[in-house]
Motif scaffolding. Sequence first.
Motif, mmCIF file in Angstrom:
data_model
loop_
_atom_site.group_PDB
_atom_site.id
_atom_site.type_symbol
_atom_site.label_atom_id
_atom_site.label_comp_id
_atom_site.label_asym_id
_atom_site.label_seq_id
_atom_site.Cartn_x
_atom_site.Cartn_y
_atom_site.Cartn_z
ATOM 1 N N GLU A 173 20.814 26.246 35.719
ATOM 2 C CA GLU A 173 20.945 27.082 37.110
ATOM 3 C C GLU A 173 22.287 26.985 37.860
ATOM 4 O OE1 GLU A 173 18.521 29.189 40.884
ATOM 5 O OE2 GLU A 173 17.565 27.633 39.454
ATOM 6 N N GLY A 174 23.165 27.707 38.041
ATOM 7 C CA GLY A 174 24.320 27.582 38.910
ATOM 8 C C GLY A 174 25.529 27.249 37.714
ATOM 9 N N CYS A 175 25.261 27.176 36.655
ATOM 10 C CA CYS A 175 26.240 27.120 35.607
ATOM 11 C C CYS A 175 27.003 28.399 35.631
ATOM 12 C CB CYS A 175 25.729 26.501 34.152
ATOM 13 S SG CYS A 175 27.123 26.461 32.951
ATOM 14 N N ARG A 176 28.319 28.390 35.398
ATOM 15 C CA ARG A 176 29.223 29.617 35.580
ATOM 16 C C ARG A 176 29.998 29.796 34.206
ATOM 17 N NH1 ARG A 176 33.461 28.176 39.861
ATOM 18 N NH2 ARG A 176 34.497 30.177 39.172
ATOM 19 N N ALA A 177 29.870 31.092 33.960
ATOM 20 C CA ALA A 177 30.720 31.511 32.540
ATOM 21 C C ALA A 177 32.294 31.694 32.869
ATOM 22 C CB ALA A 177 30.237 32.909 31.964
ATOM 23 N N ILE A 178 32.930 30.915 32.509
ATOM 24 C CA ILE A 178 34.557 30.881 32.564
ATOM 25 C C ILE A 178 35.296 31.305 31.238
ATOM 26 C CG2 ILE A 178 36.737 29.670 33.247
ATOM 27 C CD1 ILE A 178 34.443 29.827 35.458
ATOM 28 N N GLY A 179 35.997 32.430 31.249
ATOM 29 C CA GLY A 179 36.724 32.936 30.060
ATOM 30 C C GLY A 179 38.274 32.221 30.142
ATOM 31 N N PHE A 180 38.734 32.352 29.038
ATOM 32 C CA PHE A 180 40.280 32.006 28.951
ATOM 33 C C PHE A 180 40.984 32.915 27.863
ATOM 34 C CE2 PHE A 180 38.065 29.042 25.811
ATOM 35 C CZ PHE A 180 38.954 29.183 24.915
ATOM 36 N N THR A 181 42.169 33.228 28.170
ATOM 37 C CA THR A 181 42.896 34.138 27.403
ATOM 38 C C THR A 181 44.272 33.890 27.520
ATOM 39 O OG1 THR A 181 43.439 36.488 27.420
ATOM 40 C CG2 THR A 181 42.847 35.650 29.439
ATOM 41 N N THR A 182 45.212 34.370 26.594
ATOM 42 C CA THR A 182 46.600 34.117 26.707
ATOM 43 C C THR A 182 47.441 35.374 27.173
ATOM 44 O OG1 THR A 182 46.603 35.049 24.175
ATOM 45 C CG2 THR A 182 46.633 32.615 24.620
ATOM 46 N N GLY A 183 46.149 36.230 27.656
ATOM 47 C CA GLY A 183 46.859 37.525 28.546
ATOM 48 C C GLY A 183 46.723 37.025 29.849
ATOM 49 N N THR A 184 46.687 37.991 30.869
ATOM 50 C CA THR A 184 46.592 37.835 32.242
ATOM 51 C C THR A 184 45.386 37.778 32.434
ATOM 52 O OG1 THR A 184 48.451 39.348 32.504
ATOM 53 C CG2 THR A 184 46.980 39.244 34.296
ATOM 54 N N PRO A 185 44.665 36.789 33.124
ATOM 55 C CA PRO A 185 43.488 36.754 33.356
ATOM 56 C C PRO A 185 42.755 37.481 34.450
ATOM 57 C CG PRO A 185 44.629 35.064 34.802
ATOM 58 C CD PRO A 185 45.750 35.941 33.827
#
Length: 479
Positions: A244-256
């Motif tokens: 609980e409390g873990c965040r989903a963090i994305g990464f992209t070579t485009g604009t975040p």
Amino acid sequence: MTNQMWADRRVCIIGLGSSGRACAEVLTTLGAKVSGIDGREEAVERCSQDYPRAHFYQADQDSCAALLDKISPSLIVVSPGVPPRHRAFSWARERQVELWGEVELAWQIQKTATARPDTPWLTITGTNGKTTTVGMTRSILQAAGYEALAVGNVGSPVVLAAANAKAQVLAVELSSFQLHTIRTLSPLAAVCLNLDADHLDWHGSQQAYAAAKARVYERAQKAALYNQQDSQTLQMVLDADVIEGCRAIGFTTGTPDIYQLGIVEDILVDRAYSANPYKEAVALVGRGDFHYYQAEPGITVLQDALAAAGLTRAFGVEAQAVRDGIREFVPQAHRRVTVGRAADVTWIDDSKATNTHAAAASLAGSSPNSVVWIAGGDAKGQSFDQLIPEVASCLRGVVLIGEDRSALRQALAQHAPQVPVVEVAGHDDMMFSVVNEAVALSRPGDQVILAPACASWDQFANYSQRGDAFAEAVSRLEG
């Protein structure tokens, strides 16, 4: 030094390669009653010499069950190469005996038998890019002043690093084999870089392979990073049972977007860990700071860097350390490394690209009609019908190698008939012929990329030997 939890515990290790030997070393030191089984006589003899207090046996799968009945272990530890169809798995299920892999054993030993039970793990998996990402992660952590190790499927076995308890943080590369047998591992932050079909002979299906990869996110504490450009990794995060409390963090070579890392005007930026992610992005590192990559870093390198930045930012490093770590990072050999600039062409060794997904990533982002691609080898039954249309626009020409070039030849003829193709048969100085054919196909400013999309076993001992031969041939061309 013995440990109360492990002293006299009967543990049987299945598979006595480097991982199995490391398990035997740590467990015997803790006072466990260790036995081991392997089908190779030399592996059994070596362990018997190195660990005389333990007992090691040579046995194949057919006789493994009877031997386990005789040993009667309370815990089985399987090496990563032991597939789930091995008799040890069913034996453990039938008798309700715990079965772990080396990674789970390392986690358990860290928790119960070391002075640093809470050392955080940053875990990394994916079909491609794991080793580069774990190396970047370690480099960033060291730039921030932490004693960090890169372990797991790269470097030292993780069980040795965990038992020694010298590191303040571990960057852990995990294969699908290793993930299959974890039970309680709870990383501080985790990432699956990408997903494509691989190791289906071991897992039995694409679904089983994907399920093993997804286990990297289980019990993640603070951050579960996913590749915005690979929707499968996002679904893994959504399905994962995290803390609980873990965040989903994305990464992209485009604009975040908010809670992502990405690229703005050639700067890698962070909108996930900034003080006000709704209004600002923290600058991390510029494309020009990838000093080791003499050519422009490809999309796959940028994705790996964003993942490493996301993992280390979850750990708490400052933006300055990300920049310094990337600047100082030196990749392992044969992973999209520039090996020369001969004949007005940049020569890139990505011999580690042994499947279609890795080859596509290696060529991704190249300018139209700018790449001479060296491809071929042991195709491992792969189809190239999806790969060729994906990379055709960037190709100036193709040099095919390998004992059987028919599958690639046919796919190129069908999906990229406009691209010139030259084939080089095997001979003693084959790679020098390959680079000369590449020069003939190239134009000034082009890149020649060795990203074979195939294994090397038909003509070389391994992908390293193939890459070394390429680099040596380029060196002779420069001379």
